[in-house]
Design a protein around this motif. Structure first.
Motif, PDB file in Angstrom:
ATOM      1  N   GLY A 205       1.166  -1.293   0.193  1.00 28.58           N
ATOM      2  CA  GLY A 205       0.339  -0.226   0.070  1.00 28.58           C
ATOM      3  C   GLY A 205       1.023   1.093   0.137  1.00 28.58           C
ATOM      4  N   ALA A 206       2.458   1.039  -0.567  1.00 28.04           N
ATOM      5  CA  ALA A 206       3.363   2.359  -0.144  1.00 28.04           C
ATOM      6  C   ALA A 206       2.992   2.901  -1.404  1.00 28.04           C
ATOM      7  CB  ALA A 206       4.423   1.805  -0.422  1.00 28.04           C
ATOM      8  N   CYS A 207       3.536   4.374  -1.047  1.00 30.73           N
ATOM      9  CA  CYS A 207       2.077   5.415  -2.196  1.00 30.73           C
ATOM     10  C   CYS A 207       4.551   6.304  -1.912  1.00 30.73           C
ATOM     11  CB  CYS A 207       1.659   6.283  -1.124  1.00 30.73           C
ATOM     12  SG  CYS A 207       1.440   8.239  -2.618  1.00 30.73           S
ATOM     13  N   MET A 208       4.982   6.434  -3.195  1.00 28.54           N
ATOM     14  CA  MET A 208       5.956   7.077  -3.843  1.00 28.54           C
ATOM     15  C   MET A 208       5.879   8.888  -3.498  1.00 28.54           C
ATOM     16  SD  MET A 208       8.632   6.348  -6.360  1.00 28.54           S
ATOM     17  CE  MET A 208       8.074   4.650  -7.184  1.00 28.54           C
ATOM     18  N   PRO A 209       6.655   9.228  -2.298  1.00 28.20           N
ATOM     19  CA  PRO A 209       6.319  10.956  -2.604  1.00 28.20           C
ATOM     20  C   PRO A 209       7.417  11.373  -4.133  1.00 28.20           C
ATOM     21  CG  PRO A 209       7.887   9.952  -0.933  1.00 28.20           C
ATOM     22  CD  PRO A 209       7.749   8.910  -1.371  1.00 28.20           C
ATOM     23  N   GLU A 210       6.510  12.762  -3.904  1.00 24.11           N
ATOM     24  CA  GLU A 210       6.924  13.067  -5.199  1.00 24.11           C
ATOM     25  C   GLU A 210       8.823  13.274  -5.356  1.00 24.11           C
ATOM     26  OE1 GLU A 210       6.492  17.394  -7.984  1.00 24.11           O
ATOM     27  OE2 GLU A 210       6.303  17.060  -5.256  1.00 24.11           O
ATOM     28  N   LYS A 211       9.221  13.392  -4.680  1.00 21.72           N
ATOM     29  CA  LYS A 211      10.920  13.690  -4.393  1.00 21.72           C
ATOM     30  C   LYS A 211      11.693  12.024  -5.386  1.00 21.72           C
ATOM     31  CE  LYS A 211      15.053  14.421  -1.588  1.00 21.72           C
ATOM     32  NZ  LYS A 211      16.211  13.393  -1.842  1.00 21.72           N
ATOM     33  N   ALA A 212      11.140  11.431  -4.560  1.00 19.03           N
ATOM     34  CA  ALA A 212      11.743  10.081  -4.892  1.00 19.03           C
ATOM     35  C   ALA A 212      11.214   9.845  -6.432  1.00 19.03           C
ATOM     36  CB  ALA A 212      11.171   8.581  -4.406  1.00 19.03           C
ATOM     37  N   ARG A 213      10.477  10.784  -6.540  1.00 18.49           N
ATOM     38  CA  ARG A 213       8.600  10.402  -8.433  1.00 18.49           C
ATOM     39  C   ARG A 213      10.113  10.565  -9.288  1.00 18.49           C
ATOM     40  NH1 ARG A 213       3.228   9.209  -8.077  1.00 18.49           N
ATOM     41  NH2 ARG A 213       2.345   8.985  -5.825  1.00 18.49           N
ATOM     42  N   ARG A 214      10.494  11.979  -8.689  1.00 20.16           N
ATOM     43  CA  ARG A 214      11.382  12.927  -9.741  1.00 20.16           C
ATOM     44  C   ARG A 214      12.838  12.141 -10.228  1.00 20.16           C
ATOM     45  NH1 ARG A 214       9.196  17.745 -10.799  1.00 20.16           N
ATOM     46  NH2 ARG A 214       7.117  18.638  -9.701  1.00 20.16           N
ATOM     47  N   GLU A 215      13.067  11.965  -8.920  1.00 18.74           N
ATOM     48  CA  GLU A 215      14.630  10.994  -8.387  1.00 18.74           C
ATOM     49  C   GLU A 215      14.153  10.453  -9.380  1.00 18.74           C
ATOM     50  OE1 GLU A 215      15.183  10.465  -5.039  1.00 18.74           O
ATOM     51  OE2 GLU A 215      15.952  12.002  -4.440  1.00 18.74           O
ATOM     52  N   LEU A 216      13.807   9.276  -9.756  1.00 19.47           N
ATOM     53  CA  LEU A 216      13.240   7.829 -10.606  1.00 19.47           C
ATOM     54  C   LEU A 216      13.071   8.252 -11.578  1.00 19.47           C
ATOM     55  CD1 LEU A 216      12.709   4.533 -11.124  1.00 19.47           C
ATOM     56  CD2 LEU A 216      10.457   5.152 -10.385  1.00 19.47           C
ATOM     57  N   ILE A 217      12.833   9.121 -12.503  1.00 17.05           N
ATOM     58  CA  ILE A 217      12.567  10.027 -13.657  1.00 17.05           C
ATOM     59  C   ILE A 217      13.867  10.097 -14.235  1.00 17.05           C
ATOM     60  CG2 ILE A 217      12.103  11.263 -14.977  1.00 17.05           C
ATOM     61  CD1 ILE A 217       9.470   9.828 -15.060  1.00 17.05           C
ATOM     62  N   ASN A 218      14.747  11.488 -13.558  1.00 17.67           N
ATOM     63  CA  ASN A 218      15.871  11.068 -14.356  1.00 17.67           C
ATOM     64  C   ASN A 218      16.657  10.285 -13.710  1.00 17.67           C
ATOM     65  OD1 ASN A 218      15.070  14.165 -13.058  1.00 17.67           O
ATOM     66  ND2 ASN A 218      15.717  14.198 -11.297  1.00 17.67           N
ATOM     67  N   LEU A 219      16.378   8.967 -13.103  1.00 13.90           N
ATOM     68  CA  LEU A 219      17.178   8.330 -13.442  1.00 13.90           C
ATOM     69  C   LEU A 219      17.334   7.205 -14.770  1.00 13.90           C
ATOM     70  CD1 LEU A 219      19.779   6.504 -11.673  1.00 13.90           C
ATOM     71  CD2 LEU A 219      18.352   4.835 -10.530  1.00 13.90           C
TER      72      LEU A 219
END
Length: 470
Positions: A257-271
């Motif tokens: 049920g985890a929800c990824m924070p926005e900071k991690a989302r942006r880091e994933l896109i950049n990676l």
């Protein structure tokens, strides 16, 4: 105001409370201090505090601030994060999954208990489906429609996503035979046999099944039970073992049920841009965000079509529909071709009936009711667990979706106990199904998608009686 700022601060405060960084009945930093030290706006801080207060973790005193509730301080310890092996491996899904599916028990420990939830939306849906079926029956019986899907349904789906902050071109949408089919052809479009794919751990067993069938190797990436995929662990592993794709469920992933924070989302896109891999977003629970939030898709942050979004109506509306979709980004044409090869076309009547059901606002009205029902059923299940086993288990407290991830003592093996539990008439989903590397032997997944009737309460008690030995 960006909704993920609320969630980011809420996750931060919850983790600090559960890690004993504040004493029971201890005072939290003031709103002003959190604004100054953490860089959040006052409105963001207050909203996060109000959510934690509604959850029962904190309470407010007039003119004094916010304090940790003493009686709930230890009630909701989350499951531990497990660090899976680093090297890629082949995937083999345990045969026990077929038994669970054959018993219609993927999200229900007692399918024979039935459901007592309001089903009026299904009556309305069936009326729309029946009307579509009666329209031009000869044409539909003798001719295939556009393989990529009915344009009216595509328009309705795209319009629905605008409420979640995502704009898409309907012409770049492909209708599929469900989310599993969407994930399947997305992996086929982006990978070849022998390629390596990163998957969050614990992972959705449906993804593991697809990877086994396509002969893909897996890198399991550590996942925080509350915040999802660890970008740090992913970055470290793919430096040594390059990947073709990363599959993730940013919004209310099963089983945690985890929800990824926005900071991690942006880091994933950049990676993904830096290392040149595709992100396949499983958004099947994205519509099931508990009030007051609406979960934005990861694809909203996608600058160049690198994110493939997959979803369906099966978890939010009906398992029986078998209609899903893909926002394929730069892989749209290849995905549309694979849809033609693997399914040829989807039911025209079902698509048209769904389209009018959505156009008239029935789907959004149903969701508004359903998320409140799920939230209440989650609370009831958590209360049952807390009242009877709060010192013996850990479990997640998601802010949406339908799943709860439960951790037991390390000496307990849930897969080995499957048949013992089954003898009590209860069907359990062991944690080992969510890993390709033998992790999570002392875990299991529960769901609150069904009402916690007296029969289901008794089933939960039987389940833990067997597992805990009392």
């Amino acid at each position: 105001m960006n909704q993920f700022k609320y969630l980011e601060l809420e996750h931060l405060l919850r983790k600090d409370i559960q890690a004993n960084h504040f004493l029971p009945s201890g005072k939290l930093p003031s709103v002003r201090e959190m604004c100054q030290n953490l860089g959040f706006s006052k409105a963001t801080v207050l909203h996060a505090l109000h959510r934690l207060e509604a959850e029962g973790l904190i309470f407010s005193k007039p003119k004094s601030g916010y304090f940790v509730k003493a009686e709930t301080h230890h009630d909701r310890l989350p499951p531990k994060r497990i660090n899976p092996p680093a090297a890629p491996r082949d995937v083999t899904v345990p045969a026990i999954l077929r038994d669970i599916m054959a018993r219609s028990a993927a999200f229900d420990i007692l399918p024979t208990a039935g459901t007592a939830n309001d089903a009026s939306h299904l009556i309305t849906l069936n009326r729309h489906l029946s009307k579509a079926l009666r329209s031009r029956p000869t044409q539909k019986a003798l001719y295939y429609n556009d393989s990529s899907g009915d344009m009216r349904l595509k328009d309705a789906i795209v319009s629905h996503y605008r409420h979640r902050g995502l704009n898409q071109d309907p012409a770049q949408v492909c209708i599929t035979g469900g989310c599993q089919h969407a994930l399947f052809i997305s992996l086929m479009a982006t990978c070849s046999p022998g390629d390596t794919v990163a998957v969050e751990s614990p992972a959705f067993y449906g993804v593991l099944q697809i990877m086994e069938q396509l002969k893909l190797k897996i890198i399991e990436v550590a996942t925080d039970p509350s915040e999802g995929l660890s970008i740090e662990d992913l970055a470290e592993k793919i430096t040594e073992w390059p990947i073709k794709a990363c599959i993730t469920s940013p919004n209310y992933a099963t089983p945690t049920g985890a929800c990824m924070p926005e900071k991690a989302r942006r880091e994933l896109i950049n990676l993904a841009i830096e290392k040149d891999f595709c992100i396949i977003e499983d958004d099947i629970y994205g519509d099931l965000s508990f009030p007051p939030f609406t979960a934005e898709p990861l694809k909203k942050l996608d600058p160049d079509g690198r994110v493939i979004l997959c979803s369906s109506f099966s978890k939010s509306l009906s398992r029986d529909l078998r209609i899903g979709w893909v926002f394929g980004g730069k892989w749209h044409d290849k995905i549309a071709q694979l849809k033609l090869v693997t399914q040829l076309s989807s039911s025209e009547s079902t698509q048209q009936g769904l389209a009018t059901f959505m156009e008239e606002g029935h789907y959004r009205r149903y969701l508004a009711q359903q998320v409140n029902t799920l939230k209440q059923q989650q609370r009831e299940l958590m209360t049952l667990l807390s009242n009877h086993w709060h010192d013996e288990i850990r479990y997640t407290h998601a802010q949406g979706g339908i799943s709860m991830w439960v951790e037991l003592d390390e000496t307990i093996n849930t897969q080995n106990s499957y048949n013992k539990v089954l003898e009590q008439g209860v069907i359990m989903t062991p944690g080992s199904l969510f890993s390709a590397s033998g992790q999570y032997k002392n875990f299991l997944r529960l769901s609150y998608i069904h009402p916690l009737t007296e029969k289901r309460q008794a089933a939960v008690k039987k389940l833990f009686s067997v597992l805990l030995g009392h």
